[in-house]
Design a protein around this motif. Structure first.
Motif, PDB file in Angstrom:
ATOM      1  N   VAL A 146      12.302  83.613  67.718  1.00 15.79           N
ATOM      2  CA  VAL A 146      11.395  84.764  67.669  1.00 15.79           C
ATOM      3  C   VAL A 146      11.510  85.605  66.401  1.00 15.79           C
ATOM      4  O   VAL A 146      10.613  86.399  66.104  1.00 15.79           O
ATOM      5  N   ALA A 147      12.598  85.443  65.634  1.00 20.46           N
ATOM      6  CA  ALA A 147      12.757  86.251  64.422  1.00 20.46           C
ATOM      7  C   ALA A 147      11.667  85.909  63.403  1.00 20.46           C
ATOM      8  O   ALA A 147      11.178  84.779  63.353  1.00 20.46           O
ATOM      9  N   PRO A 148      11.266  86.892  62.588  1.00 22.04           N
ATOM     10  CA  PRO A 148      10.275  86.620  61.534  1.00 22.04           C
ATOM     11  C   PRO A 148      10.749  85.532  60.582  1.00 22.04           C
ATOM     12  O   PRO A 148      11.953  85.318  60.416  1.00 22.04           O
ATOM     13  N   LEU A 149       9.800  84.849  59.961  1.00 16.72           N
ATOM     14  CA  LEU A 149      10.133  83.767  59.038  1.00 16.72           C
ATOM     15  C   LEU A 149      11.052  84.249  57.920  1.00 16.72           C
ATOM     16  O   LEU A 149      11.965  83.536  57.499  1.00 16.72           O
ATOM     17  N   LYS A 150      10.823  85.479  57.439  1.00 13.21           N
ATOM     18  CA  LYS A 150      11.628  85.999  56.327  1.00 13.21           C
ATOM     19  C   LYS A 150      13.081  86.220  56.719  1.00 13.21           C
ATOM     20  O   LYS A 150      13.952  86.336  55.856  1.00 13.21           O
ATOM     21  N   ASN A 151      13.354  86.288  58.032  1.00 14.99           N
ATOM     22  CA  ASN A 151      14.724  86.482  58.506  1.00 14.99           C
ATOM     23  C   ASN A 151      15.348  85.202  59.044  1.00 14.99           C
ATOM     24  O   ASN A 151      16.385  85.240  59.705  1.00 14.99           O
ATOM     25  N   GLY A 152      14.709  84.070  58.784  1.00 13.92           N
ATOM     26  CA  GLY A 152      15.276  82.787  59.168  1.00 13.92           C
ATOM     27  C   GLY A 152      14.841  82.260  60.507  1.00 13.92           C
ATOM     28  O   GLY A 152      15.383  81.256  60.985  1.00 13.92           O
ATOM     29  N   GLY A 153      13.843  82.906  61.163  1.00 14.21           N
ATOM     30  CA  GLY A 153      13.361  82.441  62.457  1.00 14.21           C
ATOM     31  C   GLY A 153      12.031  81.731  62.350  1.00 14.21           C
ATOM     32  O   GLY A 153      11.502  81.508  61.256  1.00 14.21           O
ATOM     33  N   PHE A 154      11.466  81.383  63.514  1.00  6.68           N
ATOM     34  CA  PHE A 154      10.187  80.668  63.550  1.00  6.68           C
ATOM     35  C   PHE A 154       9.034  81.541  64.036  1.00  6.68           C
ATOM     36  O   PHE A 154       7.899  81.090  64.091  1.00  6.68           O
ATOM     37  N   ALA A 155       9.327  82.776  64.427  1.00  5.04           N
ATOM     38  CA  ALA A 155       8.310  83.773  64.775  1.00  5.04           C
ATOM     39  C   ALA A 155       7.346  83.302  65.861  1.00  5.04           C
ATOM     40  O   ALA A 155       6.149  83.553  65.779  1.00  5.04           O
ATOM     41  N   ILE A 156       7.869  82.641  66.896  1.00  9.91           N
ATOM     42  CA  ILE A 156       6.992  82.249  67.994  1.00  9.91           C
ATOM     43  C   ILE A 156       6.867  83.406  68.984  1.00  9.91           C
ATOM     44  O   ILE A 156       7.522  84.447  68.828  1.00  9.91           O
ATOM     45  N   ASP A 157       6.049  83.239  70.021  1.00 10.94           N
ATOM     46  CA  ASP A 157       5.853  84.278  71.022  1.00 10.94           C
ATOM     47  C   ASP A 157       7.194  84.688  71.639  1.00 10.94           C
ATOM     48  O   ASP A 157       8.012  83.834  72.007  1.00 10.94           O
ATOM     49  N   THR A 158       7.395  85.983  71.775  1.00  5.17           N
ATOM     50  CA  THR A 158       8.682  86.503  72.247  1.00  5.17           C
ATOM     51  C   THR A 158       9.021  86.015  73.650  1.00  5.17           C
ATOM     52  O   THR A 158      10.158  85.602  73.924  1.00  5.17           O
ATOM     53  N   ASN A 159       8.071  86.063  74.565  1.00  5.71           N
ATOM     54  CA  ASN A 159       8.339  85.647  75.943  1.00  5.71           C
ATOM     55  C   ASN A 159       8.719  84.172  76.027  1.00  5.71           C
ATOM     56  O   ASN A 159       9.628  83.787  76.774  1.00  5.71           O
ATOM     57  N   ILE A 160       8.023  83.349  75.248  1.00  6.35           N
ATOM     58  CA  ILE A 160       8.351  81.920  75.224  1.00  6.35           C
ATOM     59  C   ILE A 160       9.752  81.714  74.654  1.00  6.35           C
ATOM     60  O   ILE A 160      10.558  80.944  75.184  1.00  6.35           O
ATOM     61  N   GLY A 161      10.036  82.414  73.569  1.00 12.09           N
ATOM     62  CA  GLY A 161      11.353  82.303  72.941  1.00 12.09           C
ATOM     63  C   GLY A 161      12.467  82.731  73.879  1.00 12.09           C
ATOM     64  O   GLY A 161      13.527  82.091  73.944  1.00 12.09           O
ATOM     65  N   MET A 162      12.234  83.842  74.604  1.00 15.01           N
ATOM     66  CA  MET A 162      13.238  84.323  75.561  1.00 15.01           C
ATOM     67  C   MET A 162      13.494  83.275  76.639  1.00 15.01           C
ATOM     68  O   MET A 162      14.649  83.002  77.008  1.00 15.01           O
ATOM     69  N   SER A 163      12.434  82.681  77.152  1.00 16.34           N
ATOM     70  CA  SER A 163      12.566  81.684  78.223  1.00 16.34           C
ATOM     71  C   SER A 163      13.344  80.464  77.743  1.00 16.34           C
ATOM     72  O   SER A 163      14.259  79.971  78.424  1.00 16.34           O
ATOM     73  N   ILE A 164      12.992  79.973  76.554  1.00 15.25           N
ATOM     74  CA  ILE A 164      13.679  78.806  76.006  1.00 15.25           C
ATOM     75  C   ILE A 164      15.150  79.126  75.755  1.00 15.25           C
ATOM     76  O   ILE A 164      16.038  78.297  76.009  1.00 15.25           O
ATOM     77  N   GLY A 165      15.428  80.329  75.267  1.00 13.25           N
ATOM     78  CA  GLY A 165      16.801  80.734  74.996  1.00 13.25           C
ATOM     79  C   GLY A 165      17.651  80.749  76.254  1.00 13.25           C
ATOM     80  O   GLY A 165      18.784  80.248  76.265  1.00 13.25           O
TER      81      GLY A 165
END
Length: 484
Positions: free
Chosen positions: A440-459
């Motif tokens: 979920v982190a922004p691309l500039k911070n090393g993440g993939f910036a996907i939807d937060t809820n989806i990212g939380m669930s996968i995590g």
């Protein structure tokens, strides 16, 4: 004020009670000779007084970490208190203690070698490369930052200061640990502690005199105060930003240096667990100072956002305003000298890591140069990158390494038939944090910036899957040990 004092007291009590419990749980035994005694070579394996080992360990793991990370973490608000206190006691200090004591039990081995023993060759080879890259990036970051500040202060060229610092790094990396590191680093470590205590005293005096208003943790403060909350989600971002001071995998790369100098296993609680608690106290002080000086988390965010200031500027402003000319000296030590002392031990750890991988003897300067010269050549090339580019990946790398080390400690406990939950549960939590950050982190911070809820669930699913896989492998591991 009450939150600040309560946090400090909680950290001290954590050392006294939980630290002692972890020591007994691990089974520290002074009947076991330490590597400093068994393998003394006068270079890397060299017994030193415990107070020296503690201050060097504290300086190695601290540097800019508990200052800059705490200031950036304070931008999220008083919730930072909870992560620093509970993270430090139950995760960070426990992580440092187990990694340090496992190194002692395995002859002062570097962390990739320990990971390989308990998690297998795949993890070992991955961590050899990952740890080496992390150490080089830490060393480079702690060259670039101080070199830039020195260039601004003196008006000299950046390249000149890079050459000077790298030259010092080479000397400190090659010489026996008790020649430079053992002699002068305790003083820098003490200066970092005194600086933090002086800031704490200034705050408390200001609160007593009514000139400052210290933040308090309350129901209303349970929120994300960051000025860009959409890009800087409280969970997991704050848990990555505040690594040193709460939990940092980088510390596991430094503990073998001290594992090779400790005289008795019982000193491990003071050196490994204790140094991390001290770092947590420093982080609490600077997080509080940043919010107090600027009138709360909102004021801190406003200053950092509108004026474009960085943590180094914050340290300088607070130190001079509250401590005067003495504060200016401490500020220089805090943002220039201490980072340099962390950087050179990072390069030293990198040298030892390479030597351990290739079983390459390091008893002579010539043999140490064979590894050090290519290592510093790579470091110098990387130092030409922008500081921000180097720095932004350190937080995530820190916590990914911490995850691997926590799982390693948990597997060790499973193999010796002890409850693994004291390490496996923190490992699950940090697995979830790192996976969510990556997604979920922004691309500039090393993440993939996907939807937060989806990212939380996968995590969350990833954390549960990691625990199931660990339990399965731990059971098989125990069976193998029983058969042997």
């Amino acid at each position: 004020m009450y939150t600040f004092i309560g946090a400090i007291v909680a950290l001290i009590l954590g050392f006294v009670f939980y630290g002692k419990f972890i020591e007994r749980f691990f089974g520290a035994d002074d009947a076991n000779p330490t590597p400093a005694i068994k393998k003394a070579d006068g270079v890397d394996f060299s017994p030193m007084p415990t107070w020296k080992v503690f201050t060097i360990q504290f300086l190695n793991i601290a540097g800019l970490g508990p200052i800059f990370g705490a200031i950036l973490g304070a931008m999220y608000g008083p919730m930072a208190y909870l992560w620093i206190v509970f993270g430090c006691i139950f995760m960070g200090a426990t992580h440092d203690y187990f990694s340090g004591m496992l190194s002692i039990r395995h002859g002062g081995a570097s962390i990739p070698e320990i990971v390989g023993k308990y998690l297998g060759k795949g993890f070992q080879n991955f961590l050899r490369v990952f740890t080496l890259l992390l150490l080089i990036f830490v060393g480079v970051a702690f060259v670039s930052g101080p070199a830039g500040l020195l260039a601004n202060l003196t008006g000299g060229g950046l390249s000149i200061w890079l050459y000077v610092i790298f030259a010092y790094y080479l000397v400190a990396t090659l010489l026996p640990i008790n020649k430079i590191i053992g002699k002068i680093y305790p003083f820098f470590g003490a200066a970092l502690i005194i600086m933090a205590l002086a800031i704490a005293g200034a705050m408390l005096f200001g609160r007593a005199s009514g000139t400052v208003n210290m933040p308090e943790l309350s129901v209303a403060s349970f929120a994300n105060w960051h000025h860009h909350p959409a890009e800087n989600i409280l969970f997991p971002m704050m848990f990555i930003v505040i690594s040193c001071g709460a939990l940092s995998g980088f510390h596991s790369t430094q503990v073998p240096l001290m594992a090779r100098t400790i005289k008795k296993e019982s000193y491990g609680r003071y050196v490994f667990y204790g140094a991390m608690i001290a770092e947590g106290i420093v982080a609490i002080i600077w997080a509080t100072a940043a919010m107090t000086f600027f009138g709360g988390a909102e004021g801190l965010n406003l200053t950092m956002q509108l004026d474009g200031h960085n943590p180094a500027w914050v340290v300088n402003e607070i130190s001079i305003a509250w401590l005067g000319s003495i504060g200016a000296i401490f500020a220089i030590i805090g943002v220039i000298a201490c980072p340099i002392t962390t950087g050179d031990t990072a390069f030293r750890s990198a040298r030892l890591t390479i030597a351990d991988v290739f079983k390459f003897d390091q008893s002579t300067i010539k043999k140490r140069l064979i590894i050090s010269i290519p290592l510093f050549a790579v470091g110098f090339l990387l130092s030409q990158l922008e500081f921000a580019t180097i720095w932004k990946y350190l937080g995530l790398s820190n916590q990914i390494l911490a995850v691997v080390v926590l799982w390693t400690g948990a597997m060790y406990l499973a193999k010796v038939k002890k409850p693994h939950w004291y390490l496996s549960l923190p490992a699950v939590f940090m697995t979830v944090v790192c996976v969510i950050y990556l997604l979920v982190a922004p691309l500039k911070n090393g993440g993939f910036a996907i939807d937060t809820n989806i990212g939380m669930s996968i995590g969350i699913i990833s954390g549960i899957f990691a625990l199931i896989l660990f339990i399965y492998r731990a059971k098989n591991s125990v069976l193998i040990v029983q058969e042997v």
